[in-house]
Motif scaffolding. Structure first.
Motif, PDB file in Angstrom:
ATOM      1  N   LEU A   1     -24.137  -6.012  17.673  1.00  0.00           N
ATOM      2  CA  LEU A   1     -22.918  -6.819  17.778  1.00  0.00           C
ATOM      3  C   LEU A   1     -22.504  -6.971  19.234  1.00  0.00           C
ATOM      4  CD1 LEU A   1     -20.783  -5.142  14.948  1.00  0.00           C
ATOM      5  CD2 LEU A   1     -22.044  -7.304  14.822  1.00  0.00           C
ATOM      6  N   PRO A   2     -21.696  -7.996  19.525  1.00  0.00           N
ATOM      7  CA  PRO A   2     -21.117  -8.089  20.876  1.00  0.00           C
ATOM      8  C   PRO A   2     -20.289  -6.833  21.164  1.00  0.00           C
ATOM      9  CG  PRO A   2     -20.741 -10.124  19.654  1.00  0.00           C
ATOM     10  CD  PRO A   2     -21.306  -9.125  18.680  1.00  0.00           C
ATOM     11  N   MET A   3     -20.200  -6.461  22.420  1.00  0.00           N
ATOM     12  CA  MET A   3     -19.557  -5.203  22.841  1.00  0.00           C
ATOM     13  C   MET A   3     -18.169  -5.018  22.244  1.00  0.00           C
ATOM     14  SD  MET A   3     -19.502  -2.362  24.442  1.00  0.00           S
ATOM     15  CE  MET A   3     -19.971  -1.792  26.037  1.00  0.00           C
ATOM     16  N   GLU A   4     -17.307  -6.012  22.351  1.00  0.00           N
ATOM     17  CA  GLU A   4     -15.926  -5.855  21.851  1.00  0.00           C
ATOM     18  C   GLU A   4     -15.898  -5.599  20.349  1.00  0.00           C
ATOM     19  OE1 GLU A   4     -13.122  -8.834  23.014  1.00  0.00           O
ATOM     20  OE2 GLU A   4     -13.796  -8.783  25.094  1.00  0.00           O
ATOM     21  N   GLU A   5     -16.717  -6.329  19.618  1.00  0.00           N
ATOM     22  CA  GLU A   5     -16.761  -6.157  18.161  1.00  0.00           C
ATOM     23  C   GLU A   5     -17.355  -4.793  17.800  1.00  0.00           C
ATOM     24  OE1 GLU A   5     -18.533  -8.473  14.241  1.00  0.00           O
ATOM     25  OE2 GLU A   5     -18.660  -9.435  16.201  1.00  0.00           O
ATOM     26  N   ALA A   6     -18.411  -4.412  18.499  1.00  0.00           N
ATOM     27  CA  ALA A   6     -19.037  -3.112  18.253  1.00  0.00           C
ATOM     28  C   ALA A   6     -18.044  -1.984  18.508  1.00  0.00           C
ATOM     29  CB  ALA A   6     -20.270  -2.956  19.137  1.00  0.00           C
ATOM     30  N   ALA A   7     -17.337  -2.047  19.626  1.00  0.00           N
ATOM     31  CA  ALA A   7     -16.356  -1.008  19.963  1.00  0.00           C
ATOM     32  C   ALA A   7     -15.252  -0.949  18.913  1.00  0.00           C
ATOM     33  CB  ALA A   7     -15.775  -1.261  21.346  1.00  0.00           C
ATOM     34  N   ALA A   8     -14.801  -2.095  18.445  1.00  0.00           N
ATOM     35  CA  ALA A   8     -13.754  -2.129  17.421  1.00  0.00           C
ATOM     36  C   ALA A   8     -14.240  -1.487  16.119  1.00  0.00           C
ATOM     37  CB  ALA A   8     -13.303  -3.563  17.171  1.00  0.00           C
TER      38      ALA A   8
END
Length: 74
Positions: free
Chosen positions: A21-28
């Motif tokens: 996933l894109p970084m922001e989505e993965a972190a969330a």
């Protein structure tokens, strides 16, 4: 010599599952998992680890911890 703390290993294991996933989505997603399934003491240890420099944490796990920290403050 002390090994990698369990909360670092666990956070990294979770983070690796979201690397597609894109970084922001993965972190969330990682933050959501940690918030739902980790006991408060482990979350506190992870956040303290990040404040102390976050040595050994996957970048997604670090970003997730930062999300958790913001949610804790507010």
């Amino acid at each position: 010599m002390q090994g990698t703390p369990p909360y670092v290993r666990l956070a990294n294991d979770i983070a690796v599952q979201f690397t597609h996933l894109p970084m922001e989505e993965a972190a969330a997603e990682v933050a959501k998992h940690i918030r739902r399934f980790w006991e408060p003491r482990m979350r506190t240890q992870l956040l303290a680890h990040v404040v102390a420099g976050g040595h050994g944490l996957h970048p997604i796990a670090t970003a997730a911890a930062q999300i958790l920290q913001k949610q804790t403050v507010h």
